[in-house]
Design a protein around this motif. Structure first.
Motif, PDB file in Angstrom:
ATOM      1  N   GLY A  19      11.127   3.393   5.684  1.00  9.88           N
ATOM      2  CA  GLY A  19       9.933   3.662   6.480  1.00  9.88           C
ATOM      3  C   GLY A  19       9.236   4.966   6.178  1.00  9.88           C
ATOM      4  N   ALA A  20       8.961   5.228   4.928  1.00 15.50           N
ATOM      5  CA  ALA A  20       8.161   6.403   4.542  1.00 15.50           C
ATOM      6  C   ALA A  20       6.848   5.912   3.951  1.00 15.50           C
ATOM      7  CB  ALA A  20       8.912   7.263   3.529  1.00 15.50           C
ATOM      8  N   SER A  21       5.851   6.752   4.012  1.00 18.44           N
ATOM      9  CA  SER A  21       4.545   6.346   3.517  1.00 18.44           C
ATOM     10  C   SER A  21       4.595   6.073   2.013  1.00 18.44           C
ATOM     11  CB  SER A  21       3.526   7.457   3.812  1.00 18.44           C
ATOM     12  OG  SER A  21       2.243   7.012   3.476  1.00 18.44           O
ATOM     13  N   SER A  45      13.968  -1.891   5.074  1.00 24.30           N
ATOM     14  CA  SER A  45      14.485  -1.490   6.389  1.00 24.30           C
ATOM     15  C   SER A  45      13.500  -1.916   7.481  1.00 24.30           C
ATOM     16  CB  SER A  45      14.689   0.029   6.440  1.00 24.30           C
ATOM     17  OG  SER A  45      13.429   0.680   6.511  1.00 24.30           O
ATOM     18  N   SER A 108      12.576   7.426   3.188  1.00 35.03           N
ATOM     19  CA  SER A 108      12.337   8.298   4.344  1.00 35.03           C
ATOM     20  C   SER A 108      13.416   9.375   4.421  1.00 35.03           C
ATOM     21  CB  SER A 108      12.358   7.479   5.635  1.00 35.03           C
ATOM     22  OG  SER A 108      13.692   7.125   5.929  1.00 35.03           O
ATOM     23  N   SER A 109      13.162  10.383   5.240  1.00 33.43           N
ATOM     24  CA  SER A 109      14.178  11.415   5.464  1.00 33.43           C
ATOM     25  C   SER A 109      15.409  10.809   6.135  1.00 33.43           C
ATOM     26  CB  SER A 109      13.611  12.540   6.332  1.00 33.43           C
ATOM     27  OG  SER A 109      12.644  13.260   5.614  1.00 33.43           O
ATOM     28  N   THR A 110      15.190   9.819   6.987  1.00 33.00           N
ATOM     29  CA  THR A 110      16.320   9.165   7.662  1.00 33.00           C
ATOM     30  C   THR A 110      17.235   8.499   6.642  1.00 33.00           C
ATOM     31  OG1 THR A 110      14.901   8.723   9.555  1.00 33.00           O
ATOM     32  CG2 THR A 110      16.945   7.463   9.419  1.00 33.00           C
ATOM     33  N   THR A 111      16.644   7.693   5.775  1.00 36.59           N
ATOM     34  CA  THR A 111      17.456   6.989   4.778  1.00 36.59           C
ATOM     35  C   THR A 111      18.093   7.976   3.809  1.00 36.59           C
ATOM     36  OG1 THR A 111      16.289   4.888   4.966  1.00 36.59           O
ATOM     37  CG2 THR A 111      17.317   5.355   2.842  1.00 36.59           C
ATOM     38  N   ARG A 143       9.784  10.755   0.416  1.00 41.57           N
ATOM     39  CA  ARG A 143       8.423  11.219   0.727  1.00 41.57           C
ATOM     40  C   ARG A 143       8.366  11.886   2.094  1.00 41.57           C
ATOM     41  NH1 ARG A 143       3.678  12.394   2.506  1.00 41.57           N
ATOM     42  NH2 ARG A 143       4.682  12.065   4.506  1.00 41.57           N
ATOM     43  N   GLU A 144       8.150  13.144   2.057  1.00 46.71           N
ATOM     44  CA  GLU A 144       7.908  13.921   3.276  1.00 46.71           C
ATOM     45  C   GLU A 144       7.360  15.265   2.849  1.00 46.71           C
ATOM     46  OE1 GLU A 144       6.769  14.239   6.083  1.00 46.71           O
ATOM     47  OE2 GLU A 144       8.298  13.014   7.074  1.00 46.71           O
TER      48      GLU A 144
HETATM   49  C1  FMN Z   1       3.225   4.881   9.785  1.00 41.00           C
HETATM   50  C2  FMN Z   1       4.512   5.655   9.608  1.00 41.00           C
HETATM   51  C3  FMN Z   1       4.637   6.524   8.529  1.00 41.00           C
HETATM   52  C4  FMN Z   1       5.818   7.255   8.338  1.00 41.00           C
HETATM   53  N1  FMN Z   1       5.924   8.065   7.240  1.00 41.00           N
HETATM   54  C5  FMN Z   1       7.084   8.712   6.998  1.00 41.00           C
HETATM   55  C6  FMN Z   1       7.247   9.480   5.812  1.00 41.00           C
HETATM   56  O1  FMN Z   1       6.353   9.593   4.970  1.00 41.00           O
HETATM   57  N2  FMN Z   1       8.449  10.077   5.603  1.00 41.00           N
HETATM   58  C7  FMN Z   1       9.500   9.957   6.488  1.00 41.00           C
HETATM   59  O2  FMN Z   1      10.571  10.510   6.227  1.00 41.00           O
HETATM   60  N3  FMN Z   1       9.359   9.232   7.640  1.00 41.00           N
HETATM   61  C8  FMN Z   1       8.197   8.609   7.916  1.00 41.00           C
HETATM   62  N4  FMN Z   1       8.054   7.845   9.063  1.00 41.00           N
HETATM   63  C9  FMN Z   1       9.152   7.835  10.033  1.00 41.00           C
HETATM   64  C10 FMN Z   1      10.265   6.857   9.641  1.00 41.00           C
HETATM   65  O3  FMN Z   1       9.752   5.557   9.508  1.00 41.00           O
HETATM   66  C11 FMN Z   1      11.360   6.889  10.718  1.00 41.00           C
HETATM   67  O4  FMN Z   1      12.019   8.149  10.660  1.00 41.00           O
HETATM   68  C12 FMN Z   1      12.368   5.772  10.588  1.00 41.00           C
HETATM   69  O5  FMN Z   1      13.456   6.027  11.461  1.00 41.00           O
HETATM   70  C13 FMN Z   1      12.906   5.623   9.173  1.00 41.00           C
HETATM   71  O6  FMN Z   1      13.872   4.598   9.179  1.00 41.00           O
HETATM   72  P1  FMN Z   1      14.405   3.964   7.802  1.00 41.00           P
HETATM   73  O7  FMN Z   1      14.760   5.102   6.903  1.00 41.00           O
HETATM   74  O8  FMN Z   1      15.610   3.153   8.214  1.00 41.00           O
HETATM   75  O9  FMN Z   1      13.325   3.103   7.262  1.00 41.00           O
HETATM   76  C14 FMN Z   1       6.893   7.111   9.267  1.00 41.00           C
HETATM   77  C15 FMN Z   1       6.763   6.203  10.325  1.00 41.00           C
HETATM   78  C16 FMN Z   1       5.597   5.484  10.503  1.00 41.00           C
HETATM   79  C17 FMN Z   1       5.501   4.514  11.635  1.00 41.00           C
END
Ligand code: FMN
Length: 217
Positions: A19-21, A45, A108-111, A143-144
Motif C-alpha cells: 500500500g505505497a503510492s 496486500s 510501504s514502510s509497513t511492509t 516509497r516514502e
Molecule cells: C492513498 C494511500 C497512499 C499511501 N501511500 C503510502 C506511501 O507512499 N508509503 C507508505 O509507506 N505508506 C503509504 N500509505 C499507507 C499504507 O498503505 C499503510 O501504512 C498500510 O498499512 C500499508 O500496508 P501494507 O504494507 O500491508 O500494504 C498510503 C495509504 C493510502 C490509502
C-alpha cells in the motif's frame, strides 16, 4: 554494455504490491515482464488493493484490468498467477517453489518493517522472507518521504539480509517528456536488478566517451 547475467529464457518471478503510492510502476512492470515471456506470480496486500483502486481504478485482479493490452493473448493469460494475500499456503510461500526473484513494487514502510524484522504474517511478507532465506534476489522499492530512522534502520536490516533497496527514484538525465517515461526509468532499473533484458530507456550514454582508437593522439 550487455548484462553478463541476463537471460532471455522465460523465467518465474514474484511481484508483491503493497500500500505505497506507485500503482503505475506495478502495472508497467507486470506488463513488461509478461511481454518478455516470463511467468508472473502476483500478490497484492489489502492496502495494495486500495492503492491499485485509488491510483488506477482497478477493482479486480484480473488480466483485463491489470494488463488490458495483453488480455487477448492466451499465452500471457496462462503465465499470470494471482495469489490471495491471506493465503500463506500458496506456492510462493514455500522455498520449494523455484523462482528467479521477487520485487516489492511499491513497498510501504509497513511492509518494509515486516520484512526487515521477519514479523509479517500475510503472503506478500512470507514470500519476501522466503525469497531472502533461499538467497534469491529480493528488490524492495520502498516509497516514502522523508524517511524516519525506523525506515532507515529497516532498510539497513533488509540489506544485510540480502535484499536490494531500490527506491522509485527516477533520474532525469534522459530528459523524460512524459510520466510514462519516468515510470519506465524506474521499471527498467528493477528489471536490470532481476537480470531481465529490456529496451526501456534507462541508460546514460556519455557524449564524451569514444573508442580509444579514434582518440586524437
Ligand atoms: C492513498 C494511500 C497512499 C499511501 N501511500 C503510502 C506511501 O507512499 N508509503 C507508505 O509507506 N505508506 C503509504 N500509505 C499507507 C499504507 O498503505 C499503510 O501504512 C498500510 O498499512 C500499508 O500496508 P501494507 O504494507 O500491508 O500494504 C498510503 C495509504 C493510502 C490509502
Amino acid at each position: 554494455m550487455n548484462d553478463p547475467h541476463a537471460s532471455n529464457h522465460p523465467r518465474k518471478f514474484v511481484l508483491g504490491v503493497s500500500g505505497a503510492s506507485g500503482a503505475a510502476y506495478s502495472l508497467r512492470f507486470l506488463q513488461a515482464m509478461l511481454e518478455q515471456g516470463h511467468e508472473m506470480h502476483l500478490v497484492v496486500s489489502e492496502y495494495g488493493r486500495r492503492l491499485l483502486f485509488e491510483e488506477s481504478g482497478i477493482k479486480h485482479l484480473t488480466i483485463e484490468e491489470l494488463a488490458p493490452g495483453l488480455a487477448g493473448d492466451a499465452g500471457v493469460r496462462s503465465r499470470l498467477f494471482v495469489h490471495p494475500d491471506k493465503d500463506v499456503g500458496a506456492v510462493i510461500a514455500s522455498g520449494s517453489f523455484l523462482h528467479s526473484g521477487m520485487a516489492i513494487l511499491p513497498c510501504s514502510s509497513t511492509t518494509l518493517g515486516q520484512v526487515a524484522t521477519g514479523s509479517g504474517s500475510n503472503l506478500l511478507c512470507r514470500a519476501a522472507m522466503v525469497t531472502l532465506k533461499e538467497r534469491r534476489p529480493l528488490i524492495i522499492c520502498h516509497r516514502e518521504m522523508p524517511l524516519s530512522l525506523i525506515d532507515i534502520e529497516n532498510m539497513r536490516q533488509a540489506t544485510l539480509a540480502g535484499a536490494v533497496m531500490c527506491s522509485p527514484n527516477p533520474g532525469f538525465y534522459l530528459n523524460p517528456r512524459s510520466v510514462e517515461e519516468i515510470v519506465d526509468f524506474v521499471v527498467g532499473k528493477v528489471m536490470d536488478l532481476l537480470h531481465v533484458p529490456h529496451s526501456l530507456k534507462t541508460r546514460w550514454e556519455s557524449t564524451l566517451a569514444r573508442p580509444a582508437t579514434t582518440m586524437p593522439s
